[in-house]
Scaffold this motif. Structure first.
Motif, short mmCIF file in Angstrom:
data_model
loop_
_atom_site.label_atom_id
_atom_site.label_comp_id
_atom_site.label_asym_id
_atom_site.label_seq_id
_atom_site.Cartn_x
_atom_site.Cartn_y
_atom_site.Cartn_z
N ASP A 271 4.14 0.06 -6.22
CA ASP A 271 4.39 1.49 -6.01
C ASP A 271 4.52 1.80 -4.52
O ASP A 271 5.39 2.58 -4.10
N LYS A 272 3.64 1.20 -3.68
CA LYS A 272 3.70 1.42 -2.24
C LYS A 272 5.02 0.93 -1.66
O LYS A 272 5.65 1.60 -0.84
N VAL A 273 5.42 -0.28 -2.09
CA VAL A 273 6.65 -0.87 -1.58
C VAL A 273 7.85 -0.03 -1.98
O VAL A 273 8.76 0.24 -1.17
N ILE A 274 7.87 0.41 -3.24
CA ILE A 274 8.98 1.23 -3.73
C ILE A 274 9.09 2.53 -2.93
O ILE A 274 10.18 2.95 -2.54
N GLU A 275 7.97 3.18 -2.68
CA GLU A 275 7.99 4.44 -1.91
C GLU A 275 8.47 4.19 -0.49
O GLU A 275 9.21 5.01 0.08
N ALA A 276 8.06 3.06 0.10
CA ALA A 276 8.50 2.73 1.46
C ALA A 276 10.00 2.48 1.50
O ALA A 276 10.69 2.91 2.43
N ALA A 279 11.87 5.72 1.31
CA ALA A 279 11.80 6.48 2.55
C ALA A 279 12.78 5.96 3.60
O ALA A 279 13.24 6.74 4.45
N ILE A 280 13.09 4.69 3.55
CA ILE A 280 14.01 4.11 4.54
C ILE A 280 15.42 4.63 4.35
O ILE A 280 16.13 4.93 5.32
N GLY A 281 15.86 4.72 3.09
CA GLY A 281 17.18 5.28 2.82
C GLY A 281 18.31 4.27 2.79
O GLY A 281 19.44 4.63 2.49
N LYS A 282 18.02 3.00 3.07
CA LYS A 282 19.07 1.99 2.99
C LYS A 282 19.15 1.48 1.55
O LYS A 282 18.14 1.45 0.83
N LEU A 289 10.27 -10.76 -10.55
CA LEU A 289 10.61 -11.66 -11.66
C LEU A 289 10.01 -11.19 -12.98
O LEU A 289 8.81 -10.93 -13.07
N GLY A 290 10.85 -11.11 -13.99
CA GLY A 290 10.41 -10.69 -15.31
C GLY A 290 10.45 -9.19 -15.53
O GLY A 290 10.20 -8.72 -16.65
N ALA A 291 10.74 -8.41 -14.48
CA ALA A 291 10.76 -6.95 -14.61
C ALA A 291 11.99 -6.49 -15.40
O ALA A 291 12.98 -7.22 -15.53
N THR A 292 11.93 -5.29 -15.91
CA THR A 292 13.06 -4.71 -16.62
C THR A 292 14.04 -4.12 -15.61
O THR A 292 13.65 -3.40 -14.69
N THR A 293 15.32 -4.44 -15.80
CA THR A 293 16.36 -3.91 -14.92
C THR A 293 16.32 -2.38 -14.93
O THR A 293 16.22 -1.76 -15.99
N ASN A 294 16.38 -1.80 -13.73
CA ASN A 294 16.22 -0.34 -13.67
C ASN A 294 16.79 0.19 -12.36
O ASN A 294 16.74 -0.48 -11.33
N LYS A 295 17.35 1.39 -12.40
CA LYS A 295 17.73 2.11 -11.19
C LYS A 295 16.64 3.13 -10.92
O LYS A 295 16.37 4.00 -11.73
N ILE A 296 15.96 2.98 -9.76
CA ILE A 296 14.78 3.82 -9.51
C ILE A 296 15.07 4.95 -8.53
O ILE A 296 14.24 5.84 -8.35
N ALA A 297 16.21 4.90 -7.88
CA ALA A 297 16.63 5.96 -6.97
C ALA A 297 18.09 5.72 -6.63
O ALA A 297 18.67 4.71 -7.05
N ASP A 298 18.68 6.60 -5.88
CA ASP A 298 20.08 6.44 -5.50
C ASP A 298 20.25 5.16 -4.69
O ASP A 298 19.70 5.01 -3.60
#
Length: 495
Positions: A271-276, A279-282, A289-298
């Motif tokens: 969660d921390k990494v995703i929020e960081a 915030a960067i915007g790039k 590995l093993g996660a479900t494919t997902n679009k979490i932001a633009d």
């Protein structure tokens, strides 16, 4: 067989160099085993069989260097010990400025001596674990960033040195960080890849190697690849290096796309990494590995495999839609391999994975879940006690190949071949040789599948490695994921 040893008193050497020199000595005629290590108590317990250790080794101190060979005869052993000393001496000799301003050959023993003639800002540390934190703190005090190859560093020490680095505006990659590419320079186990605009952060060594070489094959270049060490995304360490690396990539004008590769992190850290990242915007792709494919932001995506991450990054790089791609390589019909699979008998449904790369093994396990598959990471501590890492010395895998071919429940053998700096000079030859020997000894038909993690510019040359494997009757695929998927299809096809 004879066992010969030499103790070099108070000669402090880093473990990465000692592993490489040991591998070279082991290739000498008449040499069965070769070891070079600092005589710490943990090394005495784990580096070799107890039967090889004489009283001189047991009595050696933690700052003494042990050279040991097991040889066919005394003459071969003595020659090997002499070569051991020469190689270690030649690889440690350097230039140092004297009081008159002249340079002469010397052996720097401290960071201060080294910095007297090289204004370095990065230290690669691969000393035994008990020394590692102290050496890292010394380097940081000299305003050097640190790549800490050493393992056996406590979590408390890891947190301390990473917090100290953060206060000084520096970064610690590691401990147990085996791969990095900084400003185009490969460090430790790494590959020669194109320069470009993708910044990679990796909590896994071979995972980062696989990602960078897949991107290279797709025409994408790497700005930096920053290793964090395997525990960085744990709940305790809380992503200290990953978050620092994100700040560096945010400020780096050459980095336009960010990639993160890791085994499943602690949720709080993810969660921390995703929020960081948000915030960067790039644009960014996070390969958990093993996660479900997902679009979490633009323009920020989660990928479940390394190849999927490479495919999405490539799409972003080329201005295509990342949501429309999940693989980098088109899956082609495998009719020719299915013909071979038809020769397997009903009992041969087991897939045996024999891996030298830990993250590649983990990825294969995710893909093969639910099947009768046994995937082994031969680089795990369980298999490397008393032996070199299999990416340096693939002898251990040869023993497991022989066992797999003797087992009439195994139909498919799945392997990785990892090339690049730090790896064995010709791992494909070694695997092909082992497969040939196993086939000659046991008549039961088996299918061998592999992938090669590397590039054409690596010292071993990827295409040369592929040809050696294919000439040995091994089916080679373009990624580890692709190879594991084919293994899965074959296992499911067995009647």
């Amino acid at each position: 067989m004879v066992v010969l040893t030499k103790i070099k008193k108070r000669l402090y050497q880093d473990s990465l160099k000692l592993m490489r020199v040991s591998a070279e000595i082991k290739e000498m005629p008449g040499i069965e085993q070769a070891f070079a290590f600092m005589a710490t108590e943990i090394n005495k317990k784990t580096r070799m069989q107890e039967s090889l250790m004489g009283n001189d080794v047991l009595a050696a101190g933690s700052d003494d260097l042990v050279l040991l060979v097991e040889a066919d005869n005394e003459a071969s052993g003595q020659e090997a010990l002499e070569q051991f000393e020469k190689k270690i001496s030649s690889s440690t000799a350097s230039l140092q400025k004297d009081n008159s301003g002249n340079y002469s050959e010397a052996l720097p023993t401290t960071f201060e001596q080294g910095k007297a003639y090289i204004d370095a800002n990065l230290a690669v540390i691969s000393v035994p674990g008990p020394y590692a934190a102290v050496q890292a703190m010394t380097a940081l005090s000299q305003n050097m960033n640190v790549l800490l190859f050493s393992d056996n560093v406590s979590i408390e020490e890891e947190i301390t040195i990473k917090d100290f680095a953060a206060k000084k505006g520096l970064i610690v990659m590691g401990p147990d960080c085996g791969t990095a590419i900084i400003n185009g320079v490969p460090l430790c186990f790494a590959n020669v890849v194109k320069r470009g605009k993708i910044g990679v952060i990796g909590a896994s060594g071979t995972g980062m190697q696989e990602l960078t070489v897949l991107l290279d094959s797709a025409g994408c270049g790497i700005a930096h690849a920053i290793g964090t060490g395997g525990r960085d995304l744990s709940k305790e360490v809380a992503g200290r290096t990953a978050l620092s690396a994100l700040k560096l990539l945010e400020q780096d004008p050459n980095t336009e796309i960010i990639a993160i590769i890791s085994k499943p992190p602690a949720q709080s850290v993810a969660d921390k990494v995703i929020e960081a990242v948000k915030a960067i915007g790039k644009p960014a792709v996070l390969a958990f590995l093993g996660a479900t494919t997902n679009k979490i932001a633009d323009n920020i995506y989660i990928a479940g495999t390394i190849e999927e991450a490479a495919a999405k990054i490539t799409a972003i790089h080329k201005g295509n839609n990342p949501e429309e791609t999940t693989v980098l390589y088109e899956r082609k019909p495998i009719d020719n391999i299915l013909v071979e699979a038809s020769k397997l008998i009903t009992s041969q449904k087991t897939i045996k994975g024999l891996y030298t790369g830990g993250t590649l093994a983990s990825e294969a396990k995710h893909i093969l879940v639910g099947l009768n598959a046994d995937v082994i990471d031969l680089g795990d501590d369980e298999y490397t006690r008393g032996a070199l890492h299999p990416m340096i010395d693939p002898t251990k895998r040869g023993q497991f190949v022989m066992q797999a071919f003797s087992d009439d429940t195994i139909g498919v053998v799945l392997c990785d071949v990892v090339i690049g700096y730090g790896s064995h000079p010709d791992p494909a030859f070694e695997l092909a040789k082992d497969i040939k020997a196993a086939r000659e000894k046991y008549g039961l038909h088996k299918i061998v599948i592999a992938s090669v993690t590397g590039t054409e510019n690596d010292p071993q040359v990827k295409s040369v490695q592929i040809k050696k494997l294919e000439d040995a009757g091994i089916f080679v695929f373009s990624s580890n994921q692709y190879a594991a998927e084919v293994a899965k299809s074959l296992s499911e096809s067995i009647a």
